[in-house]
Scaffold this active site. Structure first.
Site, PDB file in Angstrom:
ATOM      1  N   LYS A  44      -6.617   6.920 -14.084  1.00 44.32           N
ATOM      2  CA  LYS A  44      -8.154   7.338 -13.941  1.00 44.32           C
ATOM      3  C   LYS A  44      -8.591   6.519 -13.280  1.00 44.32           C
ATOM      4  O   LYS A  44      -7.967   4.824 -13.674  1.00 44.32           O
ATOM      5  CB  LYS A  44      -9.027   8.458 -14.974  1.00 44.32           C
ATOM      6  CG  LYS A  44      -8.629   6.972 -16.053  1.00 44.32           C
ATOM      7  CD  LYS A  44      -8.886   7.703 -17.808  1.00 44.32           C
ATOM      8  CE  LYS A  44      -8.818   6.536 -18.480  1.00 44.32           C
ATOM      9  NZ  LYS A  44      -8.719   7.399 -19.578  1.00 44.32           N
ATOM     10  N   ARG A 142     -16.325  12.842 -29.039  1.00 45.71           N
ATOM     11  CA  ARG A 142     -16.321  12.542 -27.400  1.00 45.71           C
ATOM     12  C   ARG A 142     -16.329  14.057 -26.967  1.00 45.71           C
ATOM     13  O   ARG A 142     -16.918  15.764 -27.266  1.00 45.71           O
ATOM     14  CB  ARG A 142     -15.659  12.077 -26.799  1.00 45.71           C
ATOM     15  CG  ARG A 142     -16.078  11.408 -24.872  1.00 45.71           C
ATOM     16  CD  ARG A 142     -15.245   9.989 -24.702  1.00 45.71           C
ATOM     17  NE  ARG A 142     -13.915  10.659 -24.587  1.00 45.71           N
ATOM     18  CZ  ARG A 142     -13.377   9.843 -23.799  1.00 45.71           C
ATOM     19  NH1 ARG A 142     -13.305   8.202 -24.055  1.00 45.71           N
ATOM     20  NH2 ARG A 142     -12.082   9.824 -23.707  1.00 45.71           N
ATOM     21  N   HIS A 171      -7.600  11.776 -29.327  1.00 41.95           N
ATOM     22  CA  HIS A 171      -7.376  11.146 -28.743  1.00 41.95           C
ATOM     23  C   HIS A 171      -8.229   9.952 -29.061  1.00 41.95           C
ATOM     24  O   HIS A 171      -8.539  10.855 -30.847  1.00 41.95           O
ATOM     25  CB  HIS A 171      -8.754  11.105 -27.728  1.00 41.95           C
ATOM     26  CG  HIS A 171      -9.058  10.462 -26.444  1.00 41.95           C
ATOM     27  ND1 HIS A 171      -7.824   9.093 -26.685  1.00 41.95           N
ATOM     28  CD2 HIS A 171      -9.287   9.127 -26.449  1.00 41.95           C
ATOM     29  CE1 HIS A 171      -8.035   8.140 -25.772  1.00 41.95           C
ATOM     30  NE2 HIS A 171      -9.231   8.034 -25.836  1.00 41.95           N
ATOM     31  N   ARG A 226       0.671   9.282 -24.072  1.00 38.76           N
ATOM     32  CA  ARG A 226      -0.311   9.542 -22.939  1.00 38.76           C
ATOM     33  C   ARG A 226      -1.139   7.625 -22.421  1.00 38.76           C
ATOM     34  O   ARG A 226      -2.554   7.551 -23.039  1.00 38.76           O
ATOM     35  CB  ARG A 226      -1.424   9.993 -23.233  1.00 38.76           C
ATOM     36  CG  ARG A 226      -2.083  10.755 -22.290  1.00 38.76           C
ATOM     37  CD  ARG A 226      -3.357  11.904 -22.722  1.00 38.76           C
ATOM     38  NE  ARG A 226      -4.083  11.180 -24.045  1.00 38.76           N
ATOM     39  CZ  ARG A 226      -4.057  11.881 -24.875  1.00 38.76           C
ATOM     40  NH1 ARG A 226      -3.477  12.281 -25.515  1.00 38.76           N
ATOM     41  NH2 ARG A 226      -5.377  11.245 -25.973  1.00 38.76           N
ATOM     42  N   TYR A 268     -28.502 -19.825  -7.645  1.00 38.11           N
ATOM     43  CA  TYR A 268     -29.373 -18.902  -7.455  1.00 38.11           C
ATOM     44  C   TYR A 268     -30.230 -19.755  -9.419  1.00 38.11           C
ATOM     45  O   TYR A 268     -28.730 -19.380 -10.171  1.00 38.11           O
ATOM     46  CB  TYR A 268     -29.356 -17.459  -8.418  1.00 38.11           C
ATOM     47  CG  TYR A 268     -29.388 -16.858  -7.021  1.00 38.11           C
ATOM     48  CD1 TYR A 268     -29.999 -16.782  -5.473  1.00 38.11           C
ATOM     49  CD2 TYR A 268     -27.893 -15.984  -6.223  1.00 38.11           C
ATOM     50  CE1 TYR A 268     -29.974 -16.424  -4.629  1.00 38.11           C
ATOM     51  CE2 TYR A 268     -27.670 -15.697  -4.984  1.00 38.11           C
ATOM     52  CZ  TYR A 268     -28.951 -15.750  -4.557  1.00 38.11           C
ATOM     53  OH  TYR A 268     -28.683 -14.781  -3.238  1.00 38.11           O
ATOM     54  N   CYS A 315     -23.016 -15.183  -7.529  1.00 39.38           N
ATOM     55  CA  CYS A 315     -23.934 -14.049  -5.943  1.00 39.38           C
ATOM     56  C   CYS A 315     -23.099 -13.327  -6.386  1.00 39.38           C
ATOM     57  O   CYS A 315     -21.865 -12.811  -6.915  1.00 39.38           O
ATOM     58  CB  CYS A 315     -24.251 -14.988  -5.259  1.00 39.38           C
ATOM     59  SG  CYS A 315     -24.475 -16.965  -5.302  1.00 39.38           S
ATOM     60  N   MET A 316     -23.934 -12.130  -5.385  1.00 38.45           N
ATOM     61  CA  MET A 316     -23.315 -10.753  -5.302  1.00 38.45           C
ATOM     62  C   MET A 316     -22.095 -11.039  -3.767  1.00 38.45           C
ATOM     63  O   MET A 316     -21.275 -10.183  -4.328  1.00 38.45           O
ATOM     64  CB  MET A 316     -23.990 -10.421  -4.196  1.00 38.45           C
ATOM     65  CG  MET A 316     -23.905  -8.887  -3.757  1.00 38.45           C
ATOM     66  SD  MET A 316     -24.968  -8.246  -2.843  1.00 38.45           S
ATOM     67  CE  MET A 316     -26.442  -7.959  -3.255  1.00 38.45           C
ATOM     68  N   ASP A 317     -21.442 -11.526  -3.140  1.00 42.07           N
ATOM     69  CA  ASP A 317     -20.647 -12.511  -2.998  1.00 42.07           C
ATOM     70  C   ASP A 317     -20.212 -13.201  -2.382  1.00 42.07           C
ATOM     71  O   ASP A 317     -18.904 -13.738  -1.722  1.00 42.07           O
ATOM     72  CB  ASP A 317     -21.422 -12.175  -0.394  1.00 42.07           C
ATOM     73  CG  ASP A 317     -22.223 -10.666  -0.712  1.00 42.07           C
ATOM     74  OD1 ASP A 317     -22.408  -9.746  -1.049  1.00 42.07           O
ATOM     75  OD2 ASP A 317     -22.641 -11.077  -0.024  1.00 42.07           O
TER      76      ASP A 317
HETATM   77  C1  LIG Z   1      -7.979   6.773 -21.006  1.00 38.18           C
HETATM   78  C2  LIG Z   1      -7.474   8.045 -21.718  1.00 38.18           C
HETATM   79  C3  LIG Z   1      -5.870   6.876 -22.063  1.00 38.18           C
HETATM   80  C4  LIG Z   1      -5.323   6.026 -22.129  1.00 38.18           C
HETATM   81  O1  LIG Z   1      -5.395   5.186 -23.059  1.00 38.18           O
HETATM   82  P1  LIG Z   1      -5.470   3.729 -22.677  1.00 38.18           P
HETATM   83  O2  LIG Z   1      -5.720   2.806 -23.755  1.00 38.18           O
HETATM   84  O3  LIG Z   1      -5.829   2.909 -21.683  1.00 38.18           O
HETATM   85  O4  LIG Z   1      -3.624   3.612 -22.932  1.00 38.18           O
HETATM   86  C5  LIG Z   1      -5.364   8.111 -23.224  1.00 38.18           C
HETATM   87  N1  LIG Z   1      -5.803   9.453 -23.483  1.00 38.18           N
HETATM   88  C6  LIG Z   1      -6.553   9.585 -22.585  1.00 38.18           C
HETATM   89  C7  LIG Z   1      -8.016  11.188 -23.511  1.00 38.18           C
HETATM   90  C8  LIG Z   1      -7.708   8.381 -22.403  1.00 38.18           C
HETATM   91  O5  LIG Z   1      -9.068   9.064 -21.555  1.00 38.18           O
END
Ligand SMILES: *Cc1c(COP(=O)(O)O)cnc(C)c1O
Length: 375
Positions: A44, A142, A171, A226, A268, A315-317
């Protein structure tokens, strides 16, 4: 050199993505669990800033079992780039948006009965069951059905003819910070799985372990893990024994240099003033590239294997660096994340200085910074 210039464009700031290191991390993590356990890798947020497509293509070649994305759009992008590995969409999917799941063969995470019903209806229309992974909340607060409501939720979903419950997952909220909470989450999830088995509900894929789970909690492995962060060679916390290699380096080049007098204000707000006549370098990277402004007057940079500091506000750039009486030519390479000579700046060090986590540092590197891949 010509080829690199073509890839980088006409602003010499880039991120190098070392796919050999990605392979190393993949293999190191695999050593932590038995071969029958599957691995889903989180790609992701543009593979944590490493580039979704090239990273995922490499992971597919390495034999990753599943990829996890946050949104349908990220999943579509994988399919449009010929990545055929099974893909789980972790984020919530609105009922209006379920059609692309079918079209692109993406597996939704299901944390509600209403989403399951909508999916069942569409799958029925298509005449083919849809695979889903049910999301259980064992303590993250969540997405996910509360563990105490999970048995009745799962029994209901299990009755839907066009839903194929391929997976169930939860999770971990505190894997890097609290053993008690984490062990509790694992225990709650385990108890649920046992209860389901008693009811003859045997779900094929059971997963809970993020990177810290994979590294630190064997009991969280179930039959699929995961991880995200560790695959990219970053550590979910300090002091872990596993040897990972950072995949991403962030580099730029000196584009301008001048002598300024003692007491001269830089950038700045003049938050930095030279303490003697000095050479100030200007580097073409800034918060517009995701180099955090909070690193003003804090972050180190490497030039010829030596540490210098960002001088004045980001700065920005641009950023500026006071190098005292040292001399560097225009075009000199500067490392912002990565190693040079014997010195090294990790994403974790910048995260520490910026009061954040390495995740945010790498995810934050913007689309203006080209990713250059090496094998
Ligand atoms: C991002 C995420 C992970 C991976 O977590 P890490 O700490 O980057 O290994 C696993 N499960 C879910 C649901 C996540 O959103």
């Amino acid at each position: 050199m010509k080829e690199a210039t073509n890839k980088i464009g006409f602003r010499p700031t880039w991120a190098e993505i070392n796919l050999t290191n990605l392979t190393h991390n993949f293999k190191q993590l695999k050593k932590l669990f038995s071969p029958e356990i599957k691995m889903m890798v989180c790609v992701k947020a543009d593979a944590y800033g490493h580039g979704l497509i090239t990273t995922s293509t490499k992971l597919a070649a390495l034999g990753v079992d599943y990829l996890a994305v946050a949104s349908i759009d990220e999943g579509i992008s994988l399919r449009q780039n010929y990545i055929k590995v099974p893909v789980l969409v972790l984020g919530m999917i609105l009922e209006d948006h379920i059609r692309p799941l079918f079209k692109y063969n993406l597996i939704p995470a299901v944390p509600s009965e209403s989403l399951a019903l909508a999916l069942n209806k569409e799958a029925c229309r298509k005449g083919k069951p849809v695979k889903v992974h049910l999301k259980i909340d064992t303590g993250m607060g969540r997405l996910g059905v509360l563990a105490k409501n999970a048995p009745s939720f799962i029994k209901k979903i299990n009755k839907l003819k066009f839903i194929d419950i391929e997976g169930i997952f939860t999770h971990l909220a505190c894997a890097d910070s609290n053993m008690y909470v984490t062990s509790d989450q694992i225990r709650i999830f385990n108890r649920l799985i046992t209860e389901l088995n008693k009811e003859k509900i045997n779900i094929k894929l059971i997963h809970a372990a993020n990177s810290m789970g994979v590294i630190g909690y064997k009991k969280s492995h179930f039959n699929m893990v995961r991880p995200g962060l560790a695959i990219y060679g970053l550590y979910p916390k300090q002091g872990l024994k596993i040897k990972l290699k950072p995949v991403l380096s962030l580099k730029t080049r000196v584009v301008y240099s001048k002598r300024v007098p003692c007491g001269y204000g830089i950038s700045y707000g003049h938050t930095y003033k030279t303490s003697k006549a000095s050479t100030i370098l200007t580097l073409p990277i800034g918060y517009g590239d995701g180099y955090p402004r909070i690193l003003s007057n804090k972050a180190p940079v490497l030039i010829r294997g030596r540490r210098y500091k960002v001088s004045g506000r980001v700065c920005m750039d641009h950023i500026m660096v006071d190098v005292g009486n040292h001399k560097f030519p225009i075009g000199e390479e500067v490392v912002l994340i990565g190693s040079q000579g014997k010195e090294k700046i990790s994403a974790a060090e910048l995260a520490y200085l910026g009061n954040t986590i390495s995740y945010e540092i790498v995810c934050g590197i913007g689309s203006r910074v080209p990713r250059i891949y090496s094998n």
